[in-house]
Design a protein around this motif. Sequence first.
Motif, PDB file in Angstrom:
ATOM      1  N   ALA A 101       2.325  10.410  -7.553  1.00 13.11           N
ATOM      2  CA  ALA A 101       1.386   9.519  -7.495  1.00 13.11           C
ATOM      3  C   ALA A 101       1.134   9.021  -9.012  1.00 13.11           C
ATOM      4  O   ALA A 101       1.186   7.807  -9.257  1.00 13.11           O
ATOM      5  CB  ALA A 101       0.331   9.648  -6.470  1.00 13.11           C
TER       6      ALA A 101
ATOM      7  N   TRP B 152      -3.235   9.685   7.000  1.00 13.34           N
ATOM      8  CA  TRP B 152      -3.777   8.291   6.760  1.00 13.34           C
ATOM      9  C   TRP B 152      -4.188   7.507   7.903  1.00 13.34           C
ATOM     10  O   TRP B 152      -3.604   7.610   8.813  1.00 13.34           O
ATOM     11  CB  TRP B 152      -2.232   7.720   5.986  1.00 13.34           C
ATOM     12  CG  TRP B 152      -2.812   6.456   5.464  1.00 13.34           C
ATOM     13  CD1 TRP B 152      -3.413   5.826   4.367  1.00 13.34           C
ATOM     14  CD2 TRP B 152      -2.150   5.118   6.109  1.00 13.34           C
ATOM     15  NE1 TRP B 152      -3.275   4.477   4.307  1.00 13.34           N
ATOM     16  CE2 TRP B 152      -2.461   3.847   5.418  1.00 13.34           C
ATOM     17  CE3 TRP B 152      -1.531   4.922   7.291  1.00 13.34           C
ATOM     18  CZ2 TRP B 152      -2.325   2.809   5.555  1.00 13.34           C
ATOM     19  CZ3 TRP B 152      -1.185   3.739   7.730  1.00 13.34           C
ATOM     20  CH2 TRP B 152      -1.601   2.670   6.940  1.00 13.34           C
TER      21      TRP B 152
ATOM     22  N   ARG C 190      -0.914  -0.909  -4.364  1.00 14.06           N
ATOM     23  CA  ARG C 190      -2.106  -0.062  -4.446  1.00 14.06           C
ATOM     24  C   ARG C 190      -1.478   1.492  -4.098  1.00 14.06           C
ATOM     25  O   ARG C 190      -0.621   1.472  -3.094  1.00 14.06           O
ATOM     26  CB  ARG C 190      -3.199  -0.398  -3.370  1.00 14.06           C
ATOM     27  CG  ARG C 190      -3.756  -1.804  -3.603  1.00 14.06           C
ATOM     28  CD  ARG C 190      -4.504  -2.200  -2.566  1.00 14.06           C
ATOM     29  NE  ARG C 190      -3.832  -2.540  -1.123  1.00 14.06           N
ATOM     30  CZ  ARG C 190      -2.803  -3.395  -0.864  1.00 14.06           C
ATOM     31  NH1 ARG C 190      -2.495  -4.455  -1.859  1.00 14.06           N
ATOM     32  NH2 ARG C 190      -2.088  -3.288   0.257  1.00 14.06           N
ATOM     33  N   VAL C 191      -2.128   2.473  -4.895  1.00 13.94           N
ATOM     34  CA  VAL C 191      -1.520   3.750  -4.676  1.00 13.94           C
ATOM     35  C   VAL C 191      -2.694   4.677  -3.993  1.00 13.94           C
ATOM     36  O   VAL C 191      -3.748   4.636  -4.655  1.00 13.94           O
ATOM     37  CB  VAL C 191      -0.976   4.504  -5.819  1.00 13.94           C
ATOM     38  CG1 VAL C 191      -0.509   5.848  -5.556  1.00 13.94           C
ATOM     39  CG2 VAL C 191       0.110   3.436  -6.498  1.00 13.94           C
ATOM     40  N   GLU C 192      -2.326   5.279  -2.759  1.00 16.16           N
ATOM     41  CA  GLU C 192      -3.461   6.257  -2.467  1.00 16.16           C
ATOM     42  C   GLU C 192      -2.782   7.490  -2.098  1.00 16.16           C
ATOM     43  O   GLU C 192      -1.498   8.082  -1.536  1.00 16.16           O
ATOM     44  CB  GLU C 192      -3.714   5.702  -0.877  1.00 16.16           C
ATOM     45  CG  GLU C 192      -4.864   6.711  -0.248  1.00 16.16           C
ATOM     46  CD  GLU C 192      -5.420   5.827   0.951  1.00 16.16           C
ATOM     47  OE1 GLU C 192      -5.886   6.478   1.921  1.00 16.16           O
ATOM     48  OE2 GLU C 192      -5.002   4.723   1.504  1.00 16.16           O
ATOM     49  N   VAL C 193      -3.323   8.547  -2.384  1.00 11.81           N
ATOM     50  CA  VAL C 193      -2.723  10.084  -2.313  1.00 11.81           C
ATOM     51  C   VAL C 193      -3.375  10.414  -0.874  1.00 11.81           C
ATOM     52  O   VAL C 193      -4.592  10.765  -0.739  1.00 11.81           O
ATOM     53  CB  VAL C 193      -3.520  11.009  -3.582  1.00 11.81           C
ATOM     54  CG1 VAL C 193      -2.914  12.620  -3.093  1.00 11.81           C
ATOM     55  CG2 VAL C 193      -2.973  10.429  -4.642  1.00 11.81           C
ATOM     56  N   GLU C 194      -2.436  10.670   0.075  1.00 12.51           N
ATOM     57  CA  GLU C 194      -2.534  11.001   1.281  1.00 12.51           C
ATOM     58  C   GLU C 194      -1.382  11.275   1.806  1.00 12.51           C
ATOM     59  O   GLU C 194      -0.157  10.774   1.569  1.00 12.51           O
ATOM     60  CB  GLU C 194      -3.563  10.031   1.802  1.00 12.51           C
ATOM     61  CG  GLU C 194      -3.932  10.503   3.413  1.00 12.51           C
ATOM     62  CD  GLU C 194      -4.745  11.757   3.328  1.00 12.51           C
ATOM     63  OE1 GLU C 194      -4.026  12.749   3.495  1.00 12.51           O
ATOM     64  OE2 GLU C 194      -5.927  11.709   3.137  1.00 12.51           O
TER      65      GLU C 194
ATOM     66  N   VAL D  16       1.526   5.120   0.071  1.00 12.93           N
ATOM     67  CA  VAL D  16       0.934   6.490   0.427  1.00 12.93           C
ATOM     68  C   VAL D  16       1.777   7.610   0.039  1.00 12.93           C
ATOM     69  O   VAL D  16       2.739   7.675   0.371  1.00 12.93           O
ATOM     70  CB  VAL D  16       0.377   6.460   1.818  1.00 12.93           C
ATOM     71  CG1 VAL D  16      -0.221   7.658   2.327  1.00 12.93           C
ATOM     72  CG2 VAL D  16      -0.174   5.177   2.199  1.00 12.93           C
TER      73      VAL D  16
ATOM     74  N   ARG E  67       1.673   5.369 -10.446  1.00 13.66           N
ATOM     75  CA  ARG E  67       0.798   4.324 -10.898  1.00 13.66           C
ATOM     76  C   ARG E  67       1.212   4.060 -11.871  1.00 13.66           C
ATOM     77  O   ARG E  67       1.007   2.607 -12.422  1.00 13.66           O
ATOM     78  CB  ARG E  67      -0.549   4.947 -11.003  1.00 13.66           C
ATOM     79  CG  ARG E  67      -1.306   5.306  -9.452  1.00 13.66           C
ATOM     80  CD  ARG E  67      -2.532   5.804  -9.586  1.00 13.66           C
ATOM     81  NE  ARG E  67      -3.490   6.042  -8.504  1.00 13.66           N
ATOM     82  CZ  ARG E  67      -3.550   7.123  -7.874  1.00 13.66           C
ATOM     83  NH1 ARG E  67      -3.003   8.235  -8.357  1.00 13.66           N
ATOM     84  NH2 ARG E  67      -4.092   7.331  -6.674  1.00 13.66           N
TER      85      ARG E  67
ATOM     86  N   SER F 144       0.756  -1.238  -0.130  1.00  9.89           N
ATOM     87  CA  SER F 144      -0.195   0.020   0.071  1.00  9.89           C
ATOM     88  C   SER F 144       0.932   1.322   0.190  1.00  9.89           C
ATOM     89  O   SER F 144       1.510   1.525   0.977  1.00  9.89           O
ATOM     90  CB  SER F 144      -1.030   0.094   1.089  1.00  9.89           C
ATOM     91  OG  SER F 144      -1.727  -1.028   1.359  1.00  9.89           O
TER      92      SER F 144
END
Length: 268
Positions: free
Chosen positions: A77, A100, A91-95, A70, A81, A68
Motif C-alpha cells: 500500500a 472491508w 484512495r488507499v485503505e489497508v484492509e 483496498v 500511495r 477506492s
Amino acid sequence: MGVSERPRALVFGEVAEMYEAARPGYAPQLAPVVLEYAGPGGGLDAVEFGAGTGKATLAFAERGVSLSCVEPDPRMAAVLRRRTAGHPSVRVEVESFERWRPAGHYGLLLAATCWHWFDPARRWDLAHAALAPGGALALCWNVLRVRDEGLHARLAEIDRRFGSVASPHAQLVRADRELPGSWDSGEWPAAECRADGRFGDLREIRLREETRYDTRTYLNYLSTVSYYRLLPERRRVRLFEALADAVDGHGGSLAFELATDLFLARRR
C-alpha cells in the motif's frame, strides 16, 4: 525441503519495490475494454481489491475513474500511495477483502491477479454486496507464455529437477490454448460465477502483447512470485542459478507472449 509456512498471500510486501519494478503491467487495452463494458470512466465510482502496487490502478485513474483501493499489505500500500499521489481520486485503505465494509455501492469492482486469494466461500457474496445493481465485476490475470520451444523445454527440465510448480515460464505459446482461462488451475471464475446466478452478461476476453525479459530482470520477477518466495533460500539460489544458466545460454533473454485474461460480469 518444502515451502515456508508464511502466509502465501502476504509475501509480496517483502519485496514490494521489486514487485513494482519487475512484474509486467497489464495489456494497454485492459482499461478501455473494462470501461466500455462498465460505463464511461469520468465519474465512475470503483473499488479495487488487492490493488498491490497499482499495476492496474493507474490505467483506470488516468481515465477519470474514482477508485477506492483496498490492499491488505501495508508495504504494498505504501508503494501504491506513492505511485498514485498525483491522482486525488484514488484512495488507499489497508484492509483485507473479507474484512472491508463498503460505505456504499460501486459501479465497478476490479481485482487484478488476486481473486484466487479471496475466501471462496465468501467472495461472491462480498462482490455482490459491494456492487450497485447493474454494476460491473472485472477480474483479470496476466499469463506469460514462452515463445522459444527449445528454451521452454530446457526450463521445464530444470523445473522437474527441482520440483518447481506453477512457474511463470511453464506454458509455451500453443494454438490449442488460445481461450481465456485456458491455463486454468482452479482459478478461472467463469464456472463459479455461472453457478452463483446473481451475475449476468458474462464475457471472457484475452488481450495479447509481446514482452521480453533479460536474465536478471526475469529472476527479479521470479523473486516476487509467492511459490519462489516461500522456498528455502539455499534451494531458491540453486534453482535460480540453473535458470540463469539456461537463459544466458539462449542469448540472455526470454521472449514471451503476455496474455491478459479478463472476466467480466454484471450484477443482475
